[in-house]
Design an enzyme around this catalytic site. Structure first.
Site, PDB file in Angstrom:
ATOM      1  N   GLY A 241       0.770  -1.239   0.000  1.00 14.75           N
ATOM      2  CA  GLY A 241       0.000   0.000   0.000  1.00 14.75           C
ATOM      3  C   GLY A 241       0.797   1.282   0.000  1.00 14.75           C
ATOM      4  O   GLY A 241       0.209   2.371   0.000  1.00 14.75           O
ATOM      5  N   GLU A 276       4.144  -6.448   1.753  1.00 18.57           N
ATOM      6  CA  GLU A 276       3.719  -6.910   0.422  1.00 18.57           C
ATOM      7  C   GLU A 276       3.590  -5.737  -0.546  1.00 18.57           C
ATOM      8  O   GLU A 276       2.516  -5.511  -1.118  1.00 18.57           O
ATOM      9  CB  GLU A 276       2.345  -7.588   0.514  1.00 18.57           C
ATOM     10  N   PRO A 277       4.640  -4.974  -0.770  1.00 19.51           N
ATOM     11  CA  PRO A 277       4.511  -3.827  -1.662  1.00 19.51           C
ATOM     12  C   PRO A 277       4.484  -4.249  -3.127  1.00 19.51           C
ATOM     13  O   PRO A 277       5.146  -5.203  -3.516  1.00 19.51           O
ATOM     14  CB  PRO A 277       5.777  -3.009  -1.370  1.00 19.51           C
ATOM     15  N   GLY A 278       3.677  -3.567  -3.910  1.00 18.77           N
ATOM     16  CA  GLY A 278       3.648  -3.809  -5.354  1.00 18.77           C
ATOM     17  C   GLY A 278       3.942  -2.504  -6.065  1.00 18.77           C
ATOM     18  O   GLY A 278       5.010  -2.295  -6.638  1.00 18.77           O
ATOM     19  N   ARG A 279       2.962  -1.582  -5.967  1.00 14.60           N
ATOM     20  CA  ARG A 279       3.035  -0.308  -6.679  1.00 14.60           C
ATOM     21  C   ARG A 279       4.324   0.467  -6.425  1.00 14.60           C
ATOM     22  O   ARG A 279       4.929   0.999  -7.348  1.00 14.60           O
ATOM     23  CB  ARG A 279       1.840   0.551  -6.243  1.00 14.60           C
ATOM     24  N   ARG A 315      -6.340   2.490 -15.525  1.00 17.88           N
ATOM     25  CA  ARG A 315      -6.446   3.285 -14.286  1.00 17.88           C
ATOM     26  C   ARG A 315      -7.122   4.647 -14.458  1.00 17.88           C
ATOM     27  O   ARG A 315      -7.971   5.002 -13.648  1.00 17.88           O
ATOM     28  CB  ARG A 315      -5.067   3.448 -13.633  1.00 17.88           C
ATOM     29  N   TYR A 319     -10.411   4.659 -12.173  1.00 20.40           N
ATOM     30  CA  TYR A 319     -10.302   5.369 -10.886  1.00 20.40           C
ATOM     31  C   TYR A 319     -10.172   6.879 -11.057  1.00 20.40           C
ATOM     32  O   TYR A 319      -9.828   7.562 -10.093  1.00 20.40           O
ATOM     33  CB  TYR A 319      -9.042   4.917 -10.129  1.00 20.40           C
ATOM     34  N   CYS A 346     -14.269   2.864 -28.269  1.00 27.37           N
ATOM     35  CA  CYS A 346     -15.567   3.522 -28.392  1.00 27.37           C
ATOM     36  C   CYS A 346     -16.223   3.740 -27.040  1.00 27.37           C
ATOM     37  O   CYS A 346     -17.253   3.126 -26.727  1.00 27.37           O
ATOM     38  CB  CYS A 346     -16.467   2.688 -29.300  1.00 27.37           C
ATOM     39  N   GLU A 347     -15.617   4.544 -26.217  1.00 30.54           N
ATOM     40  CA  GLU A 347     -16.196   4.905 -24.915  1.00 30.54           C
ATOM     41  C   GLU A 347     -15.725   6.314 -24.593  1.00 30.54           C
ATOM     42  O   GLU A 347     -14.537   6.628 -24.783  1.00 30.54           O
ATOM     43  CB  GLU A 347     -15.660   3.993 -23.802  1.00 30.54           C
TER      44      GLU A 347
HETATM   45  N1  LLP Z   1      -1.324  -7.064  -0.287  1.00 35.27           N
HETATM   46  C1  LLP Z   1      -2.649  -7.229  -0.488  1.00 35.27           C
HETATM   47  C2  LLP Z   1      -3.371  -8.176   0.335  1.00 35.27           C
HETATM   48  C3  LLP Z   1      -3.294  -6.487  -1.486  1.00 35.27           C
HETATM   49  O1  LLP Z   1      -4.592  -6.647  -1.674  1.00 35.27           O
HETATM   50  C4  LLP Z   1      -2.555  -5.579  -2.286  1.00 35.27           C
HETATM   51  C5  LLP Z   1      -3.204  -4.802  -3.349  1.00 35.27           C
HETATM   52  C6  LLP Z   1      -1.167  -5.448  -2.044  1.00 35.27           C
HETATM   53  C7  LLP Z   1      -0.594  -6.204  -1.043  1.00 35.27           C
HETATM   54  C8  LLP Z   1      -0.303  -4.523  -2.843  1.00 35.27           C
HETATM   55  O2  LLP Z   1      -0.622  -3.190  -2.681  1.00 35.27           O
HETATM   56  P1  LLP Z   1       0.330  -2.049  -3.292  1.00 35.27           P
HETATM   57  O3  LLP Z   1       1.631  -2.057  -2.557  1.00 35.27           O
HETATM   58  O4  LLP Z   1       0.521  -2.330  -4.727  1.00 35.27           O
HETATM   59  O5  LLP Z   1      -0.433  -0.786  -3.080  1.00 35.27           O
HETATM   60  N2  LLP Z   1      -5.762  -1.828  -9.206  1.00 35.27           N
HETATM   61  C9  LLP Z   1      -5.565  -0.803  -8.203  1.00 35.27           C
HETATM   62  C10 LLP Z   1      -4.846  -1.318  -6.992  1.00 35.27           C
HETATM   63  C11 LLP Z   1      -5.481  -2.530  -6.348  1.00 35.27           C
HETATM   64  C12 LLP Z   1      -4.710  -3.013  -5.156  1.00 35.27           C
HETATM   65  C13 LLP Z   1      -5.160  -4.365  -4.740  1.00 35.27           C
HETATM   66  N3  LLP Z   1      -4.437  -4.924  -3.653  1.00 35.27           N
HETATM   67  C14 LLP Z   1      -4.847   0.388  -8.828  1.00 35.27           C
HETATM   68  O6  LLP Z   1      -4.575   0.364 -10.019  1.00 35.27           O
HETATM   69  O7  LLP Z   1      -4.615   1.390  -8.159  1.00 35.27           O
END
Ligand code: LLP
Length: 439
Positions: A241, A276-279, A315, A319, A346-347
């Site tokens: 997050g 658990e970072p992704g973004r 996105r 959003y 077409c949107e």
């Molecule tokens: N852990 C869990 C349990 C999660 O559900 C998520 C993201 C993460 C870790 C990773 O979060 P991050 O570090 O990436 O913020 N599609 C949306 C984001 C959906 C996030 C879902 N869960 C977007 O494009 O903003």
């Protein structure tokens, strides 16, 4: 962050030393491009901020599942956070050690649970009593105990888009804070579960430190209570997050400040800490490179119609997310015009950016959509029968194709024609037989 760089004279954009114009020429557009240096720097920065407690950084695979991206992070010691059997398969094929894989998500099927048990992942994050029962049952078939962490919903408000805020009690995620102890006692009695930890993820794109600190306070309190109840809690997973700076005016989360505020509590936990970072790792490392097709002057607006669209990067449409868009190579500081950057779909909702000032744009101009590495390609679709973009990694002045552009045959190839349509003339024009459009 290292990418992109701009040549001060020509204003040409480069990513890890490779001109974006070269990338467009070589690989076509729309194109996802990932900067190796940014990816690695972002991962290392999180690791360094929390180095003292040596957390497991389980990269959130859902943000970007490309095998090359996963391998780069695995090589640096990352674990993986997965949410489906498909992501498990990708993780294993990328060479992940199952003992560093965490499986989250509210709707794991029995087949998916079995596959994860089979390879002995580190833990399942349990999101409901019914799911705990299912894991227990599947594990009994293996004659084993499944390692589980309970996902607690800490009911902490995070200032983010409501679609991606998960820590409030109204959302479908986790077990309500006040029910967790009861559930844990129940789990402890299930013969094929081994409760080893707690998990909390409060949402995504959170740029303030406060919600994380509040959630941690609740998790610490809960961990102590569970231990007093006689349970062993060795693993504390604090989710992902960490927010990034999509807009010029938004500061990304201050990781060092966050670590400084969390560290006293983390030290005292005496548990394996997981993030658990992704973004925050892959978001700023990825770009969508797109080409201007047409300029359309409407009555009140000027549109730059580009070859990238909402199916490539959802996105902005989903959003109302803001992504910076940079124009490649236009020297001088002339007049500026305001454009909506829109795709061919077409949107009305098909846009990548609205009201963006640029020097007057013309067909063939290249635009670079920033911070598109997370939830970009993974949320891409084939809407309007558009093949998904190719993906390229740039590293030390070199570009590597890491995923081919999808072909229309691959998209149509999944379809079947039922027999009752055979012989009706549809046979010759079957969905599987491509017709040559161009010589
Ligand atoms: N852990 C869990 C349990 C999660 O559900 C998520 C993201 C993460 C870790 C990773 O979060 P991050 O570090 O990436 O913020 N599609 C949306 C984001 C959906 C996030 C879902 N869960 C977007 O494009 O903003």
């Amino acid at each position: 962050m290292t990418a992109p760089e701009r040549d001060p004279r020509s204003q040409a954009l480069k990513l890890d030393g490779v001109p974006v114009a070269t990338l467009a020429r070589r690989f076509g557009t729309p194109l996802y491009v990932y900067s190796h240096s940014t990816l690695v720097a972002n991962y290392d920065r999180i690791r360094q901020a929390f180095a003292e407690i040596d957390p497991l950084i389980a990269f959130s695979t859902k943000s970007n599942t490309n095998g090359t991206i996963l391998r780069i992070l695995l090589e640096r010691g990352a674990g993986l956070d997965i949410v489906s059997g498909g992501e498990l398969e990708r993780a294993l094929r990328a060479g992940a050690d199952p003992a560093r894989i965490i499986y989250a998500g509210v709707g794991k099927t029995r087949e998916e649970i079995a596959a994860a048990l089979n390879v002995r992942i580190l833990a399942f994050n349990v999101e409901s009593p019914a799911e705990a029962e299912a894991i227990n049952e599947v594990a009994s078939g293996f004659g084993r105990k499944a390692p589980v962490a309970v996902r607690v919903n800490p009911d902490v408000a995070a200032d983010t888009h409501h679609y991606i805020s998960t820590g409030r009690k109204e959302t479908k995620f986790g077990i309500p804070y006040h029910d967790v102890r009861r559930l844990c006692r129940r789990l402890a009695r299930m013969p094929h579960l081994r409760l080893i930890g707690v998990h909390a993820h409060i949402g995504s794109q959170i740029t303030q430190t406060e919600p994380f600190v509040k959630a941690l306070e609740r998790v610490v309190q809960l961990t102590h209570q569970l231990r007093r109840d006689g349970l062993t809690i060795d693993l504390v997973n604090l989710g992902g997050g960490f927010g990034i700076g999509y807009e010029e005016s938004t500061q990304p989360i201050d990781l060092e400040e966050l670590a400084r505020r969390m560290m006293p509590m983390l030290r005292e936990l005496r548990a394996q800490v997981i993030f658990e970072p992704g973004r925050s790792i892959v978001g700023p490392a990825g770009f969508l490179l797109t080409r201007v097709l047409y300029i359309k002057e409407a009555q009140t607006k000027c549109f730059a119609i580009v070859d990238g669209a909402m199916n490539d990067l959802l996105r902005p449409s989903l959003y109302s997310a803001y992504h910076r868009i940079l124009l490649d190579g236009r020297p001088g500081r002339g007049r500026r015009r305001v454009y909506d950057v829109v795709g061919p779909i077409c949107e009305t909702g098909d846009f990548l950016g609205k009201d963006r000032p640029f020097p007057p744009l013309k067909p063939d101009d290249l635009l670079l959509v920033c911070d598109a590495g997370a939830y970009g390609m993974t949320m891409a679709s084939n809407y309007n029968s558009r093949p998904r973009p190719a993906e390229v990694l740039v590293r030390q002045d070199k570009a590597y194709l890491i995923r081919h552009r999808e072909t229309i045959d691959q998209i149509i190839g999944c379809e079947e024609i039922p027999p009752f349509l055979n012989g009706s003339g549809a046979e010759q024009r079957s969905a599987r037989s491509p017709r040559k459009v161009r010589a």
